[in-house]
Design an enzyme around this catalytic site. Structure first.
Site, mmCIF file in Angstrom:
data_model
loop_
_atom_site.group_PDB
_atom_site.id
_atom_site.type_symbol
_atom_site.label_atom_id
_atom_site.label_comp_id
_atom_site.label_asym_id
_atom_site.label_seq_id
_atom_site.Cartn_x
_atom_site.Cartn_y
_atom_site.Cartn_z
ATOM 1 N N GLU A 55 -9.525 -13.423 -2.560
ATOM 2 C CA GLU A 55 -8.773 -13.883 -1.387
ATOM 3 C C GLU A 55 -9.535 -15.024 -0.704
ATOM 4 O O GLU A 55 -10.740 -14.928 -0.461
ATOM 5 C CB GLU A 55 -8.575 -12.718 -0.410
ATOM 6 C CG GLU A 55 -7.879 -13.158 0.858
ATOM 7 C CD GLU A 55 -7.458 -11.993 1.737
ATOM 8 O OE1 GLU A 55 -6.879 -11.024 1.215
ATOM 9 O OE2 GLU A 55 -7.701 -12.074 2.954
ATOM 10 N N ASP A 85 2.351 1.839 3.333
ATOM 11 C CA ASP A 85 3.209 0.826 3.963
ATOM 12 C C ASP A 85 4.666 1.247 3.816
ATOM 13 O O ASP A 85 5.509 0.892 4.634
ATOM 14 C CB ASP A 85 3.107 -0.546 3.262
ATOM 15 C CG ASP A 85 1.726 -1.168 3.360
ATOM 16 O OD1 ASP A 85 0.950 -0.750 4.227
ATOM 17 O OD2 ASP A 85 1.444 -2.075 2.551
ATOM 18 N N HIS A 106 0.881 -1.171 0.000
ATOM 19 C CA HIS A 106 0.000 0.000 0.000
ATOM 20 C C HIS A 106 0.912 1.212 0.000
ATOM 21 O O HIS A 106 1.944 1.191 0.680
ATOM 22 C CB HIS A 106 -0.829 0.103 1.276
ATOM 23 C CG HIS A 106 -1.762 -1.028 1.521
ATOM 24 N ND1 HIS A 106 -1.428 -2.116 2.281
ATOM 25 C CD2 HIS A 106 -3.033 -1.221 1.116
ATOM 26 C CE1 HIS A 106 -2.464 -2.935 2.330
ATOM 27 N NE2 HIS A 106 -3.440 -2.427 1.626
ATOM 28 N N GLU A 125 -10.650 -6.702 -5.398
ATOM 29 C CA GLU A 125 -10.575 -7.778 -4.391
ATOM 30 C C GLU A 125 -11.889 -7.830 -3.620
ATOM 31 O O GLU A 125 -12.136 -7.005 -2.741
ATOM 32 C CB GLU A 125 -9.395 -7.507 -3.442
ATOM 33 C CG GLU A 125 -9.289 -8.540 -2.345
ATOM 34 C CD GLU A 125 -8.018 -8.367 -1.510
ATOM 35 O OE1 GLU A 125 -7.103 -7.638 -1.932
ATOM 36 O OE2 GLU A 125 -7.962 -8.964 -0.425
ATOM 37 N N ASP A 147 -7.225 -14.231 8.242
ATOM 38 C CA ASP A 147 -5.935 -14.089 7.538
ATOM 39 C C ASP A 147 -4.898 -15.107 8.007
ATOM 40 O O ASP A 147 -3.748 -14.774 8.311
ATOM 41 C CB ASP A 147 -5.368 -12.668 7.730
ATOM 42 C CG ASP A 147 -6.056 -11.651 6.820
ATOM 43 O OD1 ASP A 147 -6.658 -12.064 5.810
ATOM 44 O OD2 ASP A 147 -5.978 -10.442 7.119
ATOM 45 N N ASP A 198 -1.574 -13.216 1.410
ATOM 46 C CA ASP A 198 -2.050 -12.073 2.188
ATOM 47 C C ASP A 198 -2.556 -12.615 3.519
ATOM 48 O O ASP A 198 -3.735 -12.902 3.682
ATOM 49 C CB ASP A 198 -3.159 -11.336 1.419
ATOM 50 C CG ASP A 198 -3.588 -10.084 2.156
ATOM 51 O OD1 ASP A 198 -2.936 -9.736 3.162
ATOM 52 O OD2 ASP A 198 -4.578 -9.444 1.736
HETATM 53 C C1 GCO Z 1 -8.222 -7.448 4.251
HETATM 54 C C2 GCO Z 1 -7.597 -7.380 2.920
HETATM 55 C C3 GCO Z 1 -6.453 -6.523 2.772
HETATM 56 C C4 GCO Z 1 -6.195 -6.219 1.334
HETATM 57 C C5 GCO Z 1 -5.063 -5.299 1.193
HETATM 58 C C6 GCO Z 1 -5.033 -4.713 -0.167
HETATM 59 O O1 GCO Z 1 -7.599 -7.261 5.280
HETATM 60 O O2 GCO Z 1 -9.350 -7.745 4.214
HETATM 61 O O3 GCO Z 1 -7.206 -8.670 2.576
HETATM 62 O O4 GCO Z 1 -5.361 -7.132 3.329
HETATM 63 O O5 GCO Z 1 -5.890 -7.360 0.588
HETATM 64 O O6 GCO Z 1 -5.165 -4.349 2.142
HETATM 65 O O7 GCO Z 1 -5.638 -3.511 -0.103
HETATM 66 MN MN MN Z 2 -6.124 -9.419 0.395
#
Ligand code: GCO
Ligand code: MN
Length: 393
Positions: free
Chosen positions: A222, A60, A57, A184, A262, A292
């Site tokens: 994701e 970041d 990002h 996403e 995650d 991720d």
């Molecule tokens: C979340 C997301 C994020 C995004 C990332 C890209 O936490 O739900 O997965 O991690 O993928 O911030 O913008």
């Molecule tokens: Mn993600």
């Protein structure tokens, strides 16, 4: 014991978000459990572990409000790490969720000034990503949603999202950046409901963009987000792949229909993870495979690197399992039997014509006979696969 090392190589196209590695273990109920790793150390550490790419990002790596001179210095530092370790920058994205200005959305905010700030912020982030060589730019609309439906018309929200995306696509094309965009999807969190909840929603939305922009926009689904929606990642990735829109993966793991966990890829649902990998193997997926996820809160910095290594290692092992499954004679013989049908009925409605209609309508079928007398040995099939995965076949 396998003789393979399962070590990552650049041809795997593995990537990590910088934010995954710098994550200090904070959650909504508890403070950081480890010192946040500086972004430069994260990128270098990834490069040293033979990770192909990193994604970031804007904030970041470049603090919000950094001066032009600071930005130049950071670009030089990142480039030096890239040259030293061979890691590339594969994807960029914009933080449109952390600052309170985005508390009610970025592209979908009611306030034109906030929407303008969001698009302005994305253009600057795109410039930096392009400068670092990113081939993809992610759009995760973390704040693009609502808790109070009385407040916002979803049709208006989608229109605003589209307006921003069309403008930004045109920006990339006009600058001749070699960059795709991906959306996403996520069903909720941090908002009560998000506007782009599933792969299907994003695919349908992409087709409503201005025609010259459609081809450059795909999805980066994701695993955790798919499972939060209670859906099947194999099917969600499959539909994106079939549509030619799977440009990037965000791999991790998740127990279904809970908060966004995650977790490390393969750590919660090995069999589902296997099918994701198998899909990529079967269809020769050549896009970015980004992880991720976060290390457990109970880990320290060493644990973060264990986490990085095991995400890739599990992927590689499952890849090997996909090849093993393909080569297994019992499995392929059974599949052949299961998938066989009466070939005489093939291609009856491949092409529409009045003659085809007449022929098909005139046919006599005996559904009772068709339903019985033919076993589909799925119990056996699934057991063979399970035993391949468990390493006893
Ligand atoms: C979340 C997301 C994020 C995004 C990332 C890209 O936490 O739900 O997965 O991690 O993928 O911030 O913008
Ligand atoms: Mn993600």
């Amino acid at each position: 014991m396998s003789m393979m090392s399962f070590a990552p190589s650049h041809s795997d196209k593995f990537a990590f978000g910088v934010w995954c590695v710098t994550n200090a273990g904070r959650d909504p109920f508890g403070d950081a459990t480890r010192k946040p790793m500086p972004a430069m150390q994260a990128i270098r550490g990834l490069g040293e572990r033979n990770v192909w790419g990193f994604e970031f990002h804007d904030n970041d790596v470049f603090p919000l409000g950094a001066s032009a001179a600071q930005v130049r210095k950071i670009v030089r530092d990142v480039r030096a790490i890239m040259a030293d370790t061979g890691i590339c920058c594969c994807s960029g994205t914009t933080n449109l969720f952390f600052h309170p200005v985005f508390k009610d959305g970025a592209f979908t905010s009611h306030d034109p000034q906030i929407r303008a700030y969001a698009v302005h912020k994305v253009m600057h982030a795109i410039d930096l990503a392009a400068e670092l060589g990113a081939q993809n730019f992610l759009f995760w609309g973390g704040r693009e949603g609502a808790e109070v439906d009385a407040a916002k018309d979803p049709i208006e929200a989608i229109r605003r999202f589209r307006e921003a995306m069309n403008f930004l696509c045109a920006y990339v094309r006009q600058n001749k950046y070699k960059m795709t965009f991906t959306i996403e999807p996520k069903p909720n969190e941090p908002r009560g409901d998000l506007y782009m909840p599933s792969v299907g929603n994003a695919l349908a939305f992409i087709e409503t963009l201005d025609p010259p922009n459609r081809a450059m926009v795909g999805v980066n689904p994701e695993v955790a987000h798919i499972k939060m929606a209670g859906l099947n990642p194999y099917h969600e990735y499959g539909q994106a792949l079939e549509a030619g829109k799977l440009f990037e993966l965000h791999l991790n793991d998740q127990k279904p229909v809970r908060y966004d966990q995650d977790l490390t890829f393969g750590s919660a649902s090995l069999k589902e993870s296997f099918f994701i990998v198998k899909l990529m193997v079967d269809h020769k997926f050549a896009g970015i495979k980004a992880f991720d996820a976060h290390a457990y809160r109970s880990e320290d910095i060493d644990g973060v690197w264990d986490f990085v290594e095991r995400n890739m290692r599990t992927y590689k092992i499952l890849e090997e399992k996909a090849y093993e499954a393909r080569a297994n004679r019992d499995l392929s013989a059974l599949l052949e039997e299961i998938q066989a049908g009466n070939k005489a009925y093939e291609k009856l409605f491949t092409k529409y014509s009045p003659a085809a209609v007449r022929k098909l309508k005139a046919l006599k079928f005996d559904p009772d006979k068709m339903a019985t007398g033919r076993r589909l040995a799925y119990e056996k099939l699934d057991q063979i696969l399970t035993e391949i995965l468990l390493g006893i076949r």
